[in-house]
Design a protein around this motif. Structure first.
Motif, mmCIF file in Angstrom:
data_model
loop_
_atom_site.group_PDB
_atom_site.id
_atom_site.type_symbol
_atom_site.label_atom_id
_atom_site.label_comp_id
_atom_site.label_asym_id
_atom_site.label_seq_id
_atom_site.Cartn_x
_atom_site.Cartn_y
_atom_site.Cartn_z
ATOM 1 N N ARG A 12 66.055 64.915 37.700
ATOM 2 C CA ARG A 12 66.131 64.395 36.329
ATOM 3 C C ARG A 12 64.720 64.054 35.876
ATOM 4 N NH1 ARG A 12 71.641 62.931 34.308
ATOM 5 N NH2 ARG A 12 72.902 63.793 35.964
ATOM 6 N N SER A 13 64.327 64.544 34.714
ATOM 7 C CA SER A 13 62.998 64.247 34.170
ATOM 8 C C SER A 13 63.118 63.244 33.035
ATOM 9 C CB SER A 13 62.341 65.525 33.662
ATOM 10 O OG SER A 13 62.093 66.396 34.734
ATOM 11 N N PHE A 14 62.133 62.371 32.942
ATOM 12 C CA PHE A 14 62.108 61.344 31.908
ATOM 13 C C PHE A 14 60.768 61.375 31.194
ATOM 14 C CE2 PHE A 14 65.227 60.126 35.018
ATOM 15 C CZ PHE A 14 66.288 59.661 34.254
ATOM 16 N N ASP A 15 60.751 60.928 29.933
ATOM 17 C CA ASP A 15 59.538 60.958 29.119
ATOM 18 C C ASP A 15 58.509 59.920 29.538
ATOM 19 O OD1 ASP A 15 60.466 63.055 27.579
ATOM 20 O OD2 ASP A 15 61.421 61.743 26.125
ATOM 21 N N GLY A 16 58.934 58.871 30.187
ATOM 22 C CA GLY A 16 58.025 57.813 30.616
ATOM 23 C C GLY A 16 58.633 57.047 31.761
ATOM 24 N N ALA A 17 57.986 55.959 32.120
ATOM 25 C CA ALA A 17 58.480 55.132 33.226
ATOM 26 C C ALA A 17 59.907 54.681 32.957
ATOM 27 C CB ALA A 17 57.567 53.934 33.432
ATOM 28 N N VAL A 18 60.712 54.656 34.002
ATOM 29 C CA VAL A 18 62.104 54.222 33.909
ATOM 30 C C VAL A 18 62.404 53.266 35.056
ATOM 31 C CG1 VAL A 18 62.985 56.273 32.759
ATOM 32 C CG2 VAL A 18 62.880 56.226 35.246
ATOM 33 N N THR A 19 63.525 52.603 34.973
ATOM 34 C CA THR A 19 63.994 51.749 36.064
ATOM 35 C C THR A 19 65.186 52.442 36.727
ATOM 36 O OG1 THR A 19 65.573 50.557 34.691
ATOM 37 C CG2 THR A 19 63.316 49.648 34.818
ATOM 38 N N GLY A 20 65.557 51.957 37.882
ATOM 39 C CA GLY A 20 66.735 52.486 38.548
ATOM 40 C C GLY A 20 67.982 52.302 37.704
ATOM 41 N N THR A 21 68.050 51.211 36.986
ATOM 42 C CA THR A 21 69.189 50.952 36.104
ATOM 43 C C THR A 21 69.305 52.049 35.052
ATOM 44 O OG1 THR A 21 68.948 48.576 36.441
ATOM 45 C CG2 THR A 21 70.214 49.270 34.517
ATOM 46 N N GLN A 22 68.184 52.444 34.469
ATOM 47 C CA GLN A 22 68.187 53.489 33.448
ATOM 48 C C GLN A 22 68.563 54.849 34.032
ATOM 49 O OE1 GLN A 22 64.157 52.497 32.293
ATOM 50 N NE2 GLN A 22 64.852 52.068 30.203
ATOM 51 N N VAL A 23 68.073 55.144 35.223
ATOM 52 C CA VAL A 23 68.407 56.417 35.867
ATOM 53 C C VAL A 23 69.902 56.461 36.174
ATOM 54 C CG1 VAL A 23 68.013 57.904 37.864
ATOM 55 C CG2 VAL A 23 66.081 56.699 36.824
ATOM 56 N N ALA A 24 70.438 55.386 36.750
ATOM 57 C CA ALA A 24 71.865 55.331 37.079
ATOM 58 C C ALA A 24 72.718 55.489 35.821
ATOM 59 C CB ALA A 24 72.194 54.022 37.789
ATOM 60 N N ALA A 25 72.331 54.830 34.742
ATOM 61 C CA ALA A 25 73.074 54.939 33.484
ATOM 62 C C ALA A 25 73.022 56.362 32.944
ATOM 63 C CB ALA A 25 72.527 53.955 32.458
ATOM 64 N N ARG A 43 62.158 53.334 50.557
ATOM 65 C CA ARG A 43 62.109 51.863 50.563
ATOM 66 C C ARG A 43 63.264 51.312 49.747
ATOM 67 N NH1 ARG A 43 58.026 49.826 47.494
ATOM 68 N NH2 ARG A 43 58.105 51.734 46.316
ATOM 69 N N LEU A 44 63.956 50.322 50.281
ATOM 70 C CA LEU A 44 65.029 49.657 49.556
ATOM 71 C C LEU A 44 64.406 48.719 48.520
ATOM 72 C CD1 LEU A 44 68.112 49.244 49.358
ATOM 73 C CD2 LEU A 44 67.840 47.347 50.971
ATOM 74 N N VAL A 45 64.726 48.929 47.241
ATOM 75 C CA VAL A 45 64.144 48.126 46.164
ATOM 76 C C VAL A 45 65.215 47.762 45.138
ATOM 77 C CG1 VAL A 45 61.824 49.103 46.425
ATOM 78 C CG2 VAL A 45 63.424 50.159 44.837
ATOM 79 N N ASP A 46 64.871 46.822 44.290
ATOM 80 C CA ASP A 46 65.729 46.365 43.202
ATOM 81 C C ASP A 46 65.847 47.455 42.133
ATOM 82 O OD1 ASP A 46 65.776 44.776 40.364
ATOM 83 O OD2 ASP A 46 66.847 43.678 41.933
ATOM 84 N N LEU A 47 66.967 47.474 41.429
ATOM 85 C CA LEU A 47 67.171 48.450 40.355
ATOM 86 C C LEU A 47 66.189 48.287 39.196
ATOM 87 C CD1 LEU A 47 71.059 48.479 40.185
ATOM 88 C CD2 LEU A 47 69.587 50.304 41.031
ATOM 89 N N ALA A 48 65.589 47.115 39.069
ATOM 90 C CA ALA A 48 64.639 46.864 37.979
ATOM 91 C C ALA A 48 63.236 47.376 38.296
ATOM 92 C CB ALA A 48 64.584 45.374 37.669
ATOM 93 N N THR A 49 63.027 47.896 39.492
ATOM 94 C CA THR A 49 61.712 48.408 39.878
ATOM 95 C C THR A 49 61.351 49.588 38.984
ATOM 96 O OG1 THR A 49 62.091 47.737 42.159
ATOM 97 C CG2 THR A 49 60.384 49.396 41.785
ATOM 98 N N PRO A 50 60.169 49.557 38.366
ATOM 99 C CA PRO A 50 59.769 50.681 37.512
ATOM 100 C C PRO A 50 59.408 51.912 38.349
ATOM 101 C CG PRO A 50 58.118 48.928 37.445
ATOM 102 C CD PRO A 50 59.226 48.455 38.311
ATOM 103 N N ILE A 51 59.770 53.073 37.824
ATOM 104 C CA ILE A 51 59.437 54.350 38.444
ATOM 105 C C ILE A 51 58.567 55.097 37.434
ATOM 106 C CG2 ILE A 51 60.330 56.461 39.487
ATOM 107 C CD1 ILE A 51 63.065 54.969 39.709
ATOM 108 N N ALA A 52 57.284 55.224 37.734
ATOM 109 C CA ALA A 52 56.349 55.838 36.794
ATOM 110 C C ALA A 52 55.847 57.202 37.260
ATOM 111 C CB ALA A 52 55.168 54.905 36.555
ATOM 112 N N GLN A 53 56.212 57.594 38.477
ATOM 113 C CA GLN A 53 55.753 58.888 38.988
ATOM 114 C C GLN A 53 56.918 59.580 39.682
ATOM 115 O OE1 GLN A 53 52.618 57.401 41.394
ATOM 116 N NE2 GLN A 53 53.892 57.102 43.187
ATOM 117 N N ASP A 54 56.743 60.845 40.035
ATOM 118 C CA ASP A 54 57.798 61.592 40.708
ATOM 119 C C ASP A 54 58.249 60.838 41.947
ATOM 120 O OD1 ASP A 54 57.243 63.425 38.765
ATOM 121 O OD2 ASP A 54 56.456 64.956 40.104
#
Length: 66
Positions: A12-25, A43-54
């Motif tokens: 899934r590609s996104f236009d900018g940084a996303v969180t796990g919550t946004q990806v799941a939704a 790494r186990l992380v919170d859903l609010a962790t930002p994902i800014a790279q592949d």
């Protein structure tokens, strides 16, 4: 523009940084409700962790041992 690789190999590609919550939704409302955390590049992380790279992401639900 991060590309998120899911356990089934789909990407899934996104236009900018996303969180796990946004990806799941973006995958579906059921996963958005069930997800408790995510494994981000091993790494186990919170859903609010930002994902800014592949990254590789797997969502953790109550059914998972984590």
């Amino acid at each position: 523009m991060p590309a998120i690789t899911l356990p089934d190999g789909s990407v899934r590609s996104f236009d900018g940084a996303v969180t796990g919550t946004q990806v799941a939704a973006g995958i579906g409302p059921g996963l958005a409700r069930a997800a408790l955390a995510m494994v981000l590049d091993g790494r186990l992380v919170d859903l609010a962790t930002p994902i800014a790279q592949d990254a590789a992401v797997r969502f953790v639900t109550r059914k998972d041992p984590e």
